[in-house]
Structure formats: structure tokens, C-alpha cells
Design an enzyme around this catalytic site. Sequence first.
Site, short mmCIF file in Angstrom:
data_model
loop_
_atom_site.label_atom_id
_atom_site.label_comp_id
_atom_site.label_asym_id
_atom_site.label_seq_id
_atom_site.Cartn_x
_atom_site.Cartn_y
_atom_site.Cartn_z
N HIS A 21 0.92 -1.24 0.43
CA HIS A 21 -0.37 -0.10 0.06
C HIS A 21 0.50 1.18 -0.14
O HIS A 21 0.01 2.59 -0.09
CB HIS A 21 -1.03 -0.35 1.26
CG HIS A 21 -0.07 0.73 2.62
ND1 HIS A 21 0.23 -0.24 3.28
CD2 HIS A 21 -0.37 1.65 3.09
CE1 HIS A 21 0.96 0.49 4.34
NE2 HIS A 21 0.20 1.11 4.02
C1 UD1 Z 1 -2.37 5.36 5.42
C2 UD1 Z 1 -1.27 6.40 5.85
C3 UD1 Z 1 0.05 5.43 6.37
C4 UD1 Z 1 -0.38 3.75 7.12
C5 UD1 Z 1 -1.84 3.09 5.93
C6 UD1 Z 1 -2.05 2.40 6.92
C7 UD1 Z 1 -0.52 9.38 6.04
C8 UD1 Z 1 0.21 9.24 4.81
N1 UD1 Z 1 -0.31 7.21 5.16
O1 UD1 Z 1 -1.87 5.38 3.92
O2 UD1 Z 1 1.31 5.41 7.51
O3 UD1 Z 1 0.77 2.92 6.83
O4 UD1 Z 1 -2.93 4.66 6.18
O5 UD1 Z 1 -3.28 1.60 5.73
O6 UD1 Z 1 -1.12 8.99 6.47
N2 UD1 Z 1 -8.97 5.21 0.70
C9 UD1 Z 1 -10.06 4.20 0.65
N3 UD1 Z 1 -11.29 3.37 1.85
C10 UD1 Z 1 -10.52 3.97 3.28
C11 UD1 Z 1 -9.38 4.88 2.63
C12 UD1 Z 1 -8.64 5.71 1.87
O7 UD1 Z 1 -10.88 3.75 -0.58
O8 UD1 Z 1 -11.45 3.64 3.86
C13 UD1 Z 1 -8.68 5.74 -0.82
C14 UD1 Z 1 -8.52 6.89 -0.79
O9 UD1 Z 1 -8.25 6.75 -2.15
C15 UD1 Z 1 -7.30 7.60 -0.97
C16 UD1 Z 1 -5.93 5.80 -0.48
O10 UD1 Z 1 -6.45 4.96 -0.03
O11 UD1 Z 1 -6.48 8.20 -1.80
C17 UD1 Z 1 -5.03 6.62 0.05
O12 UD1 Z 1 -5.64 6.89 1.84
P1 UD1 Z 1 -4.76 7.33 2.48
O13 UD1 Z 1 -5.67 7.63 3.77
O14 UD1 Z 1 -4.41 8.77 2.09
O15 UD1 Z 1 -3.34 6.82 3.22
P2 UD1 Z 1 -3.01 5.09 3.14
O16 UD1 Z 1 -2.51 5.21 1.87
O17 UD1 Z 1 -4.42 4.43 3.57
#
Ligand code: UD1
Length: 357
Positions: A205
Amino acid sequence: MKVLSVVGARPQFVKLAPVAAAFRASHHDHVIVHTGQHYDTRMSDVFFADLQIPAPDVHLGVGSGSHGVQTGAMLGALDGVLAEHRPDWVLVYGDTNSTLAGALSAVKMHLPVAHLEAGLRSRNRRMPEEHNRVLTDHAADLLLAPTQVAVDHLAAEGLGHRTVLVGDVMTDVCFRVRDAVRDTKPDLPEGVTAEGDGYLVSTIHRAENTDDPDRLRAIVDALAGLPCPVVLLAHPRLVSRAAEHDIELRRGAIAALHPLPYPEMVSAVLRSRGVVTDSGGLQKEAFLLGVPCTTLRGETEWPETLVDGWNVLAGDLTAVGDLALRPRPQAPGGAPYGDGRAAQRVVATLVERQAAN
Ligand code: UD1
């Protein structure tokens, strides 16, 4: 004492579980604020339910966005919440955008901040998590370090006087859940079993692995070409980036599955022959569960896992096939992450240091 925890992303719910339980067993007030960074049921609600975490007292509902938009929305929403509750401590966890927003908001309001899982470093300045960690450590008043290596990093940055070694709270929850699921069978995809050649568990991820299409394709190719099934617990970021770049996840050895609830994930890893991941938490969980791990990064914040080859770094992807299938090391990995009672030490340390504030 009143402590306000700020959480928002999946690994923070895991860390919150033992801390919330330790607060429940005390007479202190504990307020839980969920930023809404992770909002899918599988990324959030199931963790609260399975790990018996009380429902959040406040939900900011910020959702996804670029780093600035996401962090800014949290900052804007936190001011009012912190002003209303005026806690004795704001407790922030790990290294996500929710961590940094919680810390920044609190220091600007002159509220004492404690950082749980302080002192981890990758030295990779391309990682958003590395900036979140460093900035949070330097803003916080109390640094709750999980390991001696983390304590040493903080001392080297002039933060030794704010640091306390409490152990790793993820170990608390991992051991508890391991004991609870030991006799249950994991719910694996059709045709995947622990018998015979067994199977691998994988998660991908990190932005560094998902956002560059060539790198993501190379990782998926490597997993698909393995000679035993790979149970890929696909994070929403992986699914959305793969779709964007037209990379098919369900092919070859890969049995793509949605993210699993924590107990099912522990159960699946416990019976696997190995883990292939870029997750910090899962590297450590594999180590704690006695399963070899191959990490698709060039560095790790948990160097203790590298002992005797329990965890191996494979950032250049060249030897993933051989590494992923290597046998379990003979020597036990030791207990660098504490005794599974870190959360009680967190509460005790907050009480002790509150007197000094
Ligand atoms: C975040 C953390 C990372 C952690 C990870 C665990 C930051 C910078 N990164 O990364 O350190 O290891 O979480 O999972 O804070 N999305 C969904 N549903 C959700 C959540 C996210 O669809 O419930 C999708 C969205 O398209 C979003 C993408 O995942 O744009 C990324 O989510 P985001 O929370 O920005 O960062 P993670 O990659 O999950």
C-alpha cells in the site's frame, strides 16, 4: 486525568485497542477522536468492533484527499474539539497524517502532546510517514518509544529528556489475538490451504510502491509468478492505483482478497509460510508470530526484525521469488518489542509526567 486520543488510519486503531483497554481499567477519562482518514467499513469499523474499542466520541469525517487537503481539514476540525475538551494530554499514534494533525493542533493550543511509537526512522525522506514522524517527535512533549533503537534515535536528535521507553503496544494486541485465534481456521480464498506448499500473505500500500506504475507492475508480476498461492489483502490505495494503471491483480499465483479484520489477518499469517509486504505493522506482526517476512522496501523502521533473516529487505525486487519461499530461520528472534504490557506503561507514564507539566 483526561487524555484525548487522535486516530484515523487502520494501524492506529490497532494501537488504540490496548491503550483504550488500559484506560478502561483505570479511573482516568479517555476521549477518542477519529479523524475519518480511513472510512471504509473494512478499514475502520471492523477494527473497533473486533478489538472491543469504544466508539469514537468525536468523528471528524475528513476522508481522502491530497496530503495538504487531508491534513488541513483535520487541523481545521480539531481546534474546536480540543478547545471543548481541554485534555491533560493529547495522545497521537504512529506516523500518519492524522498523527501530525493531532500534534500540530495541540501544540498550537498549548496542550501537552504525547507521541506513541516515537523515535522510529526510515531515513527515507520520500516517505510521507517519515516527515510525519520527525515533525511529530519534535513537536511533542512526551515521546513514548517502543524500542531501544527508537530511544537512541531520539537521543541523537536531542530529544532524550522527553523520551520514555514503554515497549510496543502492537505487541500487546498481537499476542492477545494470537492466543484467541490459535485454534480457529483462517477464512482463506477458495483452493488456498496451509497444507502442502502452503501459501504466502501479502499487502502492498505504500505510496512508493503503488504510485509509480512501472514499480507497481513489477511487484504484481513478481507475486503472480510465485509457485505457491499469494493471498493479497488488497488495500484500497492498491486497488485504485492498479485500476488507474490497468494492472490486473487477480492473475497467476495471486488470490486477491479485500483487507481482513485483525483477528482473521493474524490467523491467516500464523498459518502461512511467509509474508511479503511493505507495511511496517505487518513486518513486525510476522516476526512476533514466528513467520518469515520479505519486505518490499529498501529500509525498515523495525530493524530488530532483520535478526537471523526473519525479515529480509527486497527493495530492488530482483530476488523476491527466492526470498519469499526461503525456509523459516532456526534461531528464535528474541523479544525486542517488550512483554505485551506496554499499554499499562503508557497510562502510568502519562500520569507520572502529567505531574511534571
Ligand atoms: C495511510 C498512512 C500510512 C499507513 C496506512 C495504513 C499517511 C500519509 N499514510 O496510508 O502511513 O501505513 O494509512 O493503511 O497518513 N481509501 C479508501 N478507503 C479508506 C481509506 C483510504 O478507499 O477507508 C483510499 C482513498 O482512495 C485514498 C487512498 O486509499 O485516497 C489512500 O488513503 P490515505 O489515508 O491517504 O493513505 P494510505 O495509503 O491509506
